[in-house]
Design a protein around this motif. Structure first.
Motif, PDB file in Angstrom:
ATOM      1  N   LYS A 225     -35.988  69.399  10.222  1.00 48.15           N
ATOM      2  CA  LYS A 225     -34.769  68.732   9.742  1.00 48.15           C
ATOM      3  C   LYS A 225     -35.039  67.441   8.957  1.00 48.15           C
ATOM      4  O   LYS A 225     -34.647  67.319   7.795  1.00 48.15           O
ATOM      5  CB  LYS A 225     -33.860  68.437  10.949  1.00 48.15           C
ATOM      6  CG  LYS A 225     -32.548  67.772  10.581  1.00 48.15           C
ATOM      7  CD  LYS A 225     -31.625  67.675  11.788  1.00 48.15           C
ATOM      8  CE  LYS A 225     -32.049  66.526  12.695  1.00 48.15           C
ATOM      9  NZ  LYS A 225     -31.171  66.409  13.885  1.00 48.15           N
ATOM     10  N   GLU A 226     -35.739  66.485   9.587  1.00 50.81           N
ATOM     11  CA  GLU A 226     -35.924  65.169   8.945  1.00 50.81           C
ATOM     12  C   GLU A 226     -36.643  65.293   7.607  1.00 50.81           C
ATOM     13  O   GLU A 226     -36.245  64.722   6.607  1.00 50.81           O
ATOM     14  CB  GLU A 226     -36.739  64.231   9.854  1.00 50.81           C
ATOM     15  CG  GLU A 226     -36.042  63.870  11.166  1.00 50.81           C
ATOM     16  CD  GLU A 226     -34.662  63.261  10.970  1.00 50.81           C
ATOM     17  OE1 GLU A 226     -34.475  62.525   9.962  1.00 50.81           O
ATOM     18  OE2 GLU A 226     -33.763  63.540  11.787  1.00 50.81           O
ATOM     19  N   GLU A 227     -37.705  66.084   7.620  1.00 52.33           N
ATOM     20  CA  GLU A 227     -38.512  66.222   6.411  1.00 52.33           C
ATOM     21  C   GLU A 227     -37.708  66.832   5.260  1.00 52.33           C
ATOM     22  O   GLU A 227     -37.795  66.384   4.109  1.00 52.33           O
ATOM     23  CB  GLU A 227     -39.700  67.141   6.714  1.00 52.33           C
ATOM     24  CG  GLU A 227     -41.026  66.458   6.484  1.00 52.33           C
ATOM     25  CD  GLU A 227     -42.161  67.347   6.929  1.00 52.33           C
ATOM     26  OE1 GLU A 227     -43.080  67.546   6.129  1.00 52.33           O
ATOM     27  OE2 GLU A 227     -42.083  67.857   8.084  1.00 52.33           O
ATOM     28  N   LEU A 228     -36.907  67.851   5.594  1.00 48.24           N
ATOM     29  CA  LEU A 228     -36.102  68.507   4.556  1.00 48.24           C
ATOM     30  C   LEU A 228     -35.053  67.545   4.002  1.00 48.24           C
ATOM     31  O   LEU A 228     -34.847  67.475   2.797  1.00 48.24           O
ATOM     32  CB  LEU A 228     -35.434  69.761   5.136  1.00 48.24           C
ATOM     33  CG  LEU A 228     -36.391  70.939   5.333  1.00 48.24           C
ATOM     34  CD1 LEU A 228     -35.790  71.979   6.273  1.00 48.24           C
ATOM     35  CD2 LEU A 228     -36.743  71.579   3.994  1.00 48.24           C
ATOM     36  N   ILE A 229     -34.420  66.793   4.884  1.00 48.09           N
ATOM     37  CA  ILE A 229     -33.384  65.842   4.428  1.00 48.09           C
ATOM     38  C   ILE A 229     -33.999  64.802   3.497  1.00 48.09           C
ATOM     39  O   ILE A 229     -33.414  64.434   2.480  1.00 48.09           O
ATOM     40  CB  ILE A 229     -32.671  65.190   5.639  1.00 48.09           C
ATOM     41  CG1 ILE A 229     -31.742  66.229   6.287  1.00 48.09           C
ATOM     42  CG2 ILE A 229     -31.880  63.952   5.226  1.00 48.09           C
ATOM     43  CD1 ILE A 229     -31.043  65.779   7.543  1.00 48.09           C
ATOM     44  N   ASN A 230     -35.218  64.369   3.814  1.00 46.60           N
ATOM     45  CA  ASN A 230     -35.880  63.364   2.966  1.00 46.60           C
ATOM     46  C   ASN A 230     -36.231  63.881   1.575  1.00 46.60           C
ATOM     47  O   ASN A 230     -36.448  63.107   0.657  1.00 46.60           O
ATOM     48  CB  ASN A 230     -37.144  62.846   3.649  1.00 46.60           C
ATOM     49  CG  ASN A 230     -36.784  61.924   4.788  1.00 46.60           C
ATOM     50  OD1 ASN A 230     -35.704  61.323   4.790  1.00 46.60           O
ATOM     51  ND2 ASN A 230     -37.669  61.828   5.781  1.00 46.60           N
ATOM     52  N   ALA A 234     -31.213  61.482  -3.376  1.00 46.12           N
ATOM     53  CA  ALA A 234     -30.066  60.612  -3.150  1.00 46.12           C
ATOM     54  C   ALA A 234     -28.916  61.314  -2.428  1.00 46.12           C
ATOM     55  O   ALA A 234     -27.785  61.339  -2.898  1.00 46.12           O
ATOM     56  CB  ALA A 234     -29.582  60.055  -4.484  1.00 46.12           C
ATOM     57  N   ALA A 235     -29.231  61.895  -1.268  1.00 41.00           N
ATOM     58  CA  ALA A 235     -28.198  62.603  -0.512  1.00 41.00           C
ATOM     59  C   ALA A 235     -27.358  61.611   0.276  1.00 41.00           C
ATOM     60  O   ALA A 235     -27.875  60.659   0.847  1.00 41.00           O
ATOM     61  CB  ALA A 235     -28.844  63.598   0.424  1.00 41.00           C
ATOM     62  N   GLU A 236     -26.052  61.833   0.290  1.00 39.72           N
ATOM     63  CA  GLU A 236     -25.157  60.955   1.058  1.00 39.72           C
ATOM     64  C   GLU A 236     -24.923  61.598   2.417  1.00 39.72           C
ATOM     65  O   GLU A 236     -24.311  62.645   2.502  1.00 39.72           O
ATOM     66  CB  GLU A 236     -23.836  60.773   0.310  1.00 39.72           C
ATOM     67  CG  GLU A 236     -23.984  59.873  -0.898  1.00 39.72           C
ATOM     68  CD  GLU A 236     -22.774  59.916  -1.829  1.00 39.72           C
ATOM     69  OE1 GLU A 236     -21.922  60.811  -1.678  1.00 39.72           O
ATOM     70  OE2 GLU A 236     -22.709  59.057  -2.705  1.00 39.72           O
ATOM     71  N   SER A 237     -25.360  60.969   3.489  1.00 42.45           N
ATOM     72  CA  SER A 237     -25.319  61.457   4.868  1.00 42.45           C
ATOM     73  C   SER A 237     -25.041  62.961   5.000  1.00 42.45           C
ATOM     74  O   SER A 237     -23.902  63.385   5.125  1.00 42.45           O
ATOM     75  CB  SER A 237     -24.335  60.652   5.705  1.00 42.45           C
ATOM     76  OG  SER A 237     -23.056  60.770   5.185  1.00 42.45           O
TER      77      SER A 237
END
Ligand code: PRP
Ligand code: ZN
Length: 285
Positions: A225-230, A234-237
């Motif tokens: 999860k964390e790695e993919l979100i990073n 510029a993703a907003e929450s």
């Protein structure tokens, strides 16, 4: 009820995207040939189809309440002291071009002093020469500026460059950028407080802000999860949703920047699947 008049370019580099922007803002109308004014059927708005060079003046005089014009045309007219009540409301990000100095490829000038420059932008060029302490002569000419060095009218030119094709086909080389330009939404200080004008400005902002944004959705292993979100630009929450398979999650995110193939490849390598990317049409904050 008062009708708002919006001036846009009838034919040229700005027209198509100006019309499409107005339509995205909810102003419906049908274009008919050779009409100067078109009434919108959805809002109390009239569209004035005119030459781009006339747009700043029409707005300055209050004949049009707002309009879309190239920053190059705007700056040129402002530099000659006209159009003092104009307000740049929104930089629109389309019809990007630049005003540049260009010289025949066969010549090289170490210094512009004493040379003659042909241009349709004597105001902007004059200001540039002044600021840089260059004493050159300006010949004002409208149309076929790119031919002037070859018929003895000028040594070099100062003209708009977009793709560079015109310079290339005339054996000219860009030597210096004077200003960058793009389409801009303009109002004047007497009308920009009108309720409908304000509403239209905020719609233009929403459509313009949405243009480079994308909405992305994909499934992945919970542990990544964390790695993919990073990896998301510029993703907003992002929203994380649990799936029937408890090791899996779905991630949904609004990205402020375009998502390129490199990012998609990286997401896939980290186990993302069923990746869906959607364009964002409007973004109201
Ligand atoms: C400009 C300029 C060049 C051309 C450059 O003319 O005078 O002729 O565009 O574009 P390119 O780099 O893509 O070849 P334009 O038709 O925009 O003139 P205008 O100022 O009357 O709109
Ligand atoms: Zn023009």
């Amino acid at each position: 009820m008062k009708r708002i008049k919006i001036a846009v370019q009838k034919k040229g580099r700005l027209s198509e995207q100006s019309i499409s922007l107005l339509k995205k803002c909810g102003i419906s109308f049908s274009q008919t040939n050779n009409k100067l004014i078109i009434r919108s059927t959805s809002m109390p708005v009239d569209i004035l189809l005119v030459r781009d060079d006339d747009i700043p003046n029409l707005i300055n005089q209050g004949i049009a309440d707002m309009g879309i014009v190239g920053n190059n045309v705007l700056e040129e007219q402002e530099s000659s002291g006209k159009c003092d009540s104009l307000i740049k409301e929104v930089m629109l990000g389309f019809s990007k071009c630049r005003l540049s100095l260009a010289a025949p490829k066969t010549k090289s000038f170490s210094d512009l002093n004493g040379l003659t420059i042909a241009t349709s932008y004597p105001g902007i060029l004059g200001k540039y020469l002044n600021e840089n302490n260059i004493k050159a002569n300006i010949v004002e000419i409208h149309g076929s500026v790119e031919l002037t060095p070859f018929i003895g009218i000028a040594d070099l030119i100062c003209d708009l460059v977009s793709t560079g094709a015109t310079l290339e086909s005339n054996n000219l080389e860009e030597i210096n950028i004077i200003i960058q330009s793009e389409a801009v939404l303009v109002t004047n200080s007497n009308t920009n407080n009108d309720e409908l004008v304000k509403k239209l400005i905020s719609r233009v902002v929403s459509v313009t802000d949405a243009r480079n944004r994308k909405y992305i959705m994909f499934n992945a292993d919970n542990q990544n999860k964390e790695e993919l979100i990073n990896m998301l630009p510029a993703a907003e929450s992002p929203t994380v949703i649990s799936l029937a398979d408890t090791n899996k999650i779905a991630i949904h995110a609004l990205c402020k920047e375009n998502i390129f193939w490199e990012t998609i490849d990286n997401l896939k390598e980290k186990g993302a699947s069923s990746i869906v990317i959607l364009p964002v049409e409007k973004l109201v904050s």
